[in-house]
Design an enzyme around this catalytic site. Structure first.
Site, PDB file in Angstrom:
ATOM      1  N   HIS B 122      39.889  67.062  54.845  1.00  0.00           N
ATOM      2  CA  HIS B 122      40.747  66.462  55.903  1.00  0.00           C
ATOM      3  C   HIS B 122      41.943  67.166  56.403  1.00  0.00           C
ATOM      4  O   HIS B 122      42.609  67.372  55.113  1.00  0.00           O
ATOM      5  CB  HIS B 122      40.522  65.022  55.720  1.00  0.00           C
ATOM      6  CG  HIS B 122      40.852  64.246  56.886  1.00  0.00           C
ATOM      7  ND1 HIS B 122      42.103  63.863  57.140  1.00  0.00           N
ATOM      8  CD2 HIS B 122      40.329  63.372  57.779  1.00  0.00           C
ATOM      9  CE1 HIS B 122      42.499  63.226  58.156  1.00  0.00           C
ATOM     10  NE2 HIS B 122      41.246  62.747  58.465  1.00  0.00           N
ATOM     11  N   ASP B 199      41.473  63.184  46.858  1.00  0.00           N
ATOM     12  CA  ASP B 199      41.371  62.652  48.131  1.00  0.00           C
ATOM     13  C   ASP B 199      40.358  61.538  47.777  1.00  0.00           C
ATOM     14  O   ASP B 199      39.156  61.776  48.161  1.00  0.00           O
ATOM     15  CB  ASP B 199      41.510  63.411  49.341  1.00  0.00           C
ATOM     16  CG  ASP B 199      41.003  62.674  50.734  1.00  0.00           C
ATOM     17  OD1 ASP B 199      41.247  61.516  50.433  1.00  0.00           O
ATOM     18  OD2 ASP B 199      41.157  63.288  51.413  1.00  0.00           O
ATOM     19  N   GLN B 202      37.393  58.608  51.366  1.00  0.00           N
ATOM     20  CA  GLN B 202      35.874  58.209  51.785  1.00  0.00           C
ATOM     21  C   GLN B 202      34.938  57.890  50.618  1.00  0.00           C
ATOM     22  O   GLN B 202      34.047  57.460  50.815  1.00  0.00           O
ATOM     23  CB  GLN B 202      35.321  59.681  52.369  1.00  0.00           C
ATOM     24  CG  GLN B 202      35.847  60.215  53.574  1.00  0.00           C
ATOM     25  CD  GLN B 202      35.589  59.077  54.703  1.00  0.00           C
ATOM     26  OE1 GLN B 202      34.678  58.548  54.933  1.00  0.00           O
ATOM     27  NE2 GLN B 202      36.399  59.269  55.869  1.00  0.00           N
ATOM     28  N   LYS B 225      39.926  51.724  55.255  1.00  0.00           N
ATOM     29  CA  LYS B 225      38.462  52.183  55.047  1.00  0.00           C
ATOM     30  C   LYS B 225      37.678  51.380  54.329  1.00  0.00           C
ATOM     31  O   LYS B 225      36.710  51.808  53.974  1.00  0.00           O
ATOM     32  CB  LYS B 225      38.561  53.647  54.892  1.00  0.00           C
ATOM     33  CG  LYS B 225      38.899  54.796  55.937  1.00  0.00           C
ATOM     34  CD  LYS B 225      38.622  56.281  55.487  1.00  0.00           C
ATOM     35  CE  LYS B 225      39.698  57.104  56.276  1.00  0.00           C
ATOM     36  NZ  LYS B 225      39.213  57.246  57.664  1.00  0.00           N
ATOM     37  N   CYS B 365      39.325  65.631  62.273  1.00  0.00           N
ATOM     38  CA  CYS B 365      40.736  66.027  61.581  1.00  0.00           C
ATOM     39  C   CYS B 365      40.078  67.229  60.456  1.00  0.00           C
ATOM     40  O   CYS B 365      40.738  67.081  59.388  1.00  0.00           O
ATOM     41  CB  CYS B 365      41.135  64.950  61.133  1.00  0.00           C
ATOM     42  SG  CYS B 365      41.983  63.701  62.154  1.00  0.00           S
TER      43      CYS B 365
END
Lengths: 144, 411
Positions: B122, B199, B202, B225, B365
């Site tokens: 991303h 990261d 997600q 999220k 993104c």
């Protein structure tokens, strides 16, 4: 079925312009040139103009975009060729007002007046205005 | 609605009509909806205990501080960090990754060093490293993807070298729906004395993540999220690294003592939390974690897996629908990206919206990924715990109806 609501957005004339866009490609010579990007979707629009004695003699666009943005660019180029620069820039204002739902006289926009339906689809307003924004910027010397 | 989904009733927003159709919310990779229980607890906090944190001697300040720090402890436990000192509250994953780049990166990256990321990052896990590399004259390297959209681990072996100082990879792709072997990558990074940044934006909402097991050095994620408010996120960092890192923002809360011409810094984690933090946001994150734990991450995974098992073959069966990423439901997260041949994803998404189905359309993104795959944009559906088989079927039907609507058009 709710998809029928899209009939106001995807009018046949819009689909036709998108499928067979007018003035799509590159001009052999241009006086004004600009490339605009829609950062939310990655769409790119390159607009070239040939301006002589304050009149837009020719225009062409290329790039990549959705049905609405391609149709709008096609209709815009149709409408502004052989127009005075100030008249064309005034059309940008009329288009911008129309697209946010203002009650304006849209006859100067020719085919592009059919994009009025986009005002009911706020998420798609940017798609419709990209070409007109490019026209304004290239006419007001914000282009390279 | 699906009677088997016991969590759906916790999300009042889902019970509405959009464009005269029952809403099907499939934009969960962008942000998730909020459970009633979490929101009412946040409101109660504002109505009974709210004050600024860490500053007052009065009772409300004490209550507010206690709840703010209790939220931090919930985060620590949730990701199995060793100490609450390792949990820094930020604005979100983007802010967390920028903090690592601007603090750890600023100190440790020099000319000729290498930073390794992948093509599926991303922009939030790409631009901070790209800018750091530009500033330091370091080299940014991209790990290639395999044909089916997974990380090419053989290429990772080649890209991570003794020159590598930072490896930063997403644990789950926001476009391709794959989970990456970050534990293995952390081993590879450490073998070359590089730090491993994960990261988790997600992954954290969807699967158990244990920082001790992964042995990552940093982990970034966002509250919004995972059913908390927007504007709150977390940076986990190993204590010994955070201790050495300079603060990047200066002001209140982060100081120990301020003299006329110099200052000393507060201890961890407050050294990195200048200014009044997002107090209610942090508290909402704590309550969202309570909610996630009451549901059980395994149940969330099971629900998503059931839906993906059901819907992926149906999507693949639609003529002219191209699905990106792994085509096998076994290794799929709830994220599915697709395009209808000949139709721009914006036009497709407008069609789906008219049918009440909310999906994302665009480059997500991840422009370098789009370029790498030879795409401009895709549509993306992403499922979460409150989604059902019915929702998945509605997506399939809406795609078919939109295809029918545009059937005579080629763009």
């Amino acid at each position: 079925m709710s998809l029928s609501k899209m009939d106001n957005l995807y009018r046949q004339v819009i689909l036709d312009h998108s499928e067979n866009p007018h003035h799509h490609g590159e001009l052999p010579q241009s006086t004004n040139e600009i490339e605009l990007k829609n950062p939310t979707c990655g769409d790119v629009l390159k607009l070239q103009l040939e301006v002589e004695d304050g009149i837009i003699k020719d225009a062409a666009f290329s790039g990549y975009g959705c049905t609405i943005s391609q149709a709008s660019a096609s209709m815009m180029t149709d409408a502004v060729i052989n127009k005075k620069v100030e008249d064309a820039d005034n059309m940008v204002q009329v288009f911008s007002d129309m697209i946010i739902g203002e009650d304006v006289d849209t006859h100067v926009l020719e085919d592009a007046a059919v994009l009025q339906g986009v005002s009911k689809f706020p998420a798609r307003i940017k798609c419709a205005t990209l070409a007109w924004k490019a026209l304004h910027k290239s006419l007001t010397n914000q282009s390279k | 609605m699906d009677k088997n989904n016991i969590w759906r009733k916790d999300f009042p927003i889902l019970d509405q009509k959009v464009n005269d159709e029952d809403l099907v919310y499939l934009d969960n990779a962008a942000t998730t909806q909020k459970p009633k229980e979490v929101m009412s607890k946040v409101v109660n906090f504002y109505y009974s205990d709210y004050a600024n944190v860490h500053r007052g001697v009065h009772t409300l300040a004490e209550r507010s501080t206690e709840q703010f720090e209790a939220a931090r402890e919930k985060v620590r436990k949730f990701i199995n960090a060793n100490s609450a000192k390792e949990i820094i509250f930020t604005k979100g994953a983007t802010n967390s990754l920028n903090l690592v780049a601007q603090s750890y990166g600023e100190e440790n990256i020099h000319e000729g060093d290498e930073i390794v990321i992948s093509y599926m990052e991303h922009h939030s896990n790409l631009v901070p490293w790209q800018q750091l590399a530009l500033e330091k004259k370091a080299t940014l390297k991209y790990i290639e993807l395999t044909k089916d959209g997974r990380l090419d681990m053989e290429d990772a072996e080649k890209k991570i070298t003794d020159k590598t100082k930072i490896v930063s990879i997403t644990q789950a792709s926001n476009v391709l729906g794959v989970i990456n072997p970050v534990k293995q990558l952390a081993k590879m990074a450490h073998a070359h004395h590089a730090v491993m940044v994960v990261d988790g934006a997600q992954s954290i909402p969807n699967m158990p993540v244990d920082v001790n097991d992964l042995d990552c050095d940093f982990l970034a994620f966002s509250g919004h999220k995972m059913m908390a408010e927007s504007g709150i996120g977390v940076l986990y960092g190993k204590q010994e690294l955070l201790e050495q890192m300079p603060p990047v923002e200066f002001g209140g809360e982060m100081i120990e003592f301020v003299n006329k011409f110099d200052s000393s810094w507060n201890e961890l984690p407050w050294k990195f939390e200048a200014g009044t933090p997002n107090i209610a946001g942090a508290i909402s994150l704590g309550y969202a974690i309570d909610y996630l734990e009451s549901v059980g991450l395994d149940n969330i995974q099971k629900n998503t897996q059931t839906i993906v098992d059901h819907v992926l073959p149906k999507l693949l069966a639609i003529d002219d629908l191209i699905v990106y990423g792994p085509q096998d439901p076994v290794d799929h997260t709830g994220v599915i990206s697709f395009n209808l041949k000949g139709l721009h994803p914006h036009d497709l998404a407008t069609g789906l919206d008219m049918e009440g189905v909310a999906v994302r359309a665009g480059h997500h993104c991840a422009q370098p990924l789009m370029t790498y795959l030879g795409l401009k944009a895709t549509a993306r559906a992403s499922f979460y715990l409150y989604n059902t088989i019915d929702d998945a079927d509605r997506l399939v039907e809406a795609i078919k109806a939109t295809k029918e609507f545009f059937k005579n058009v080629t763009i």
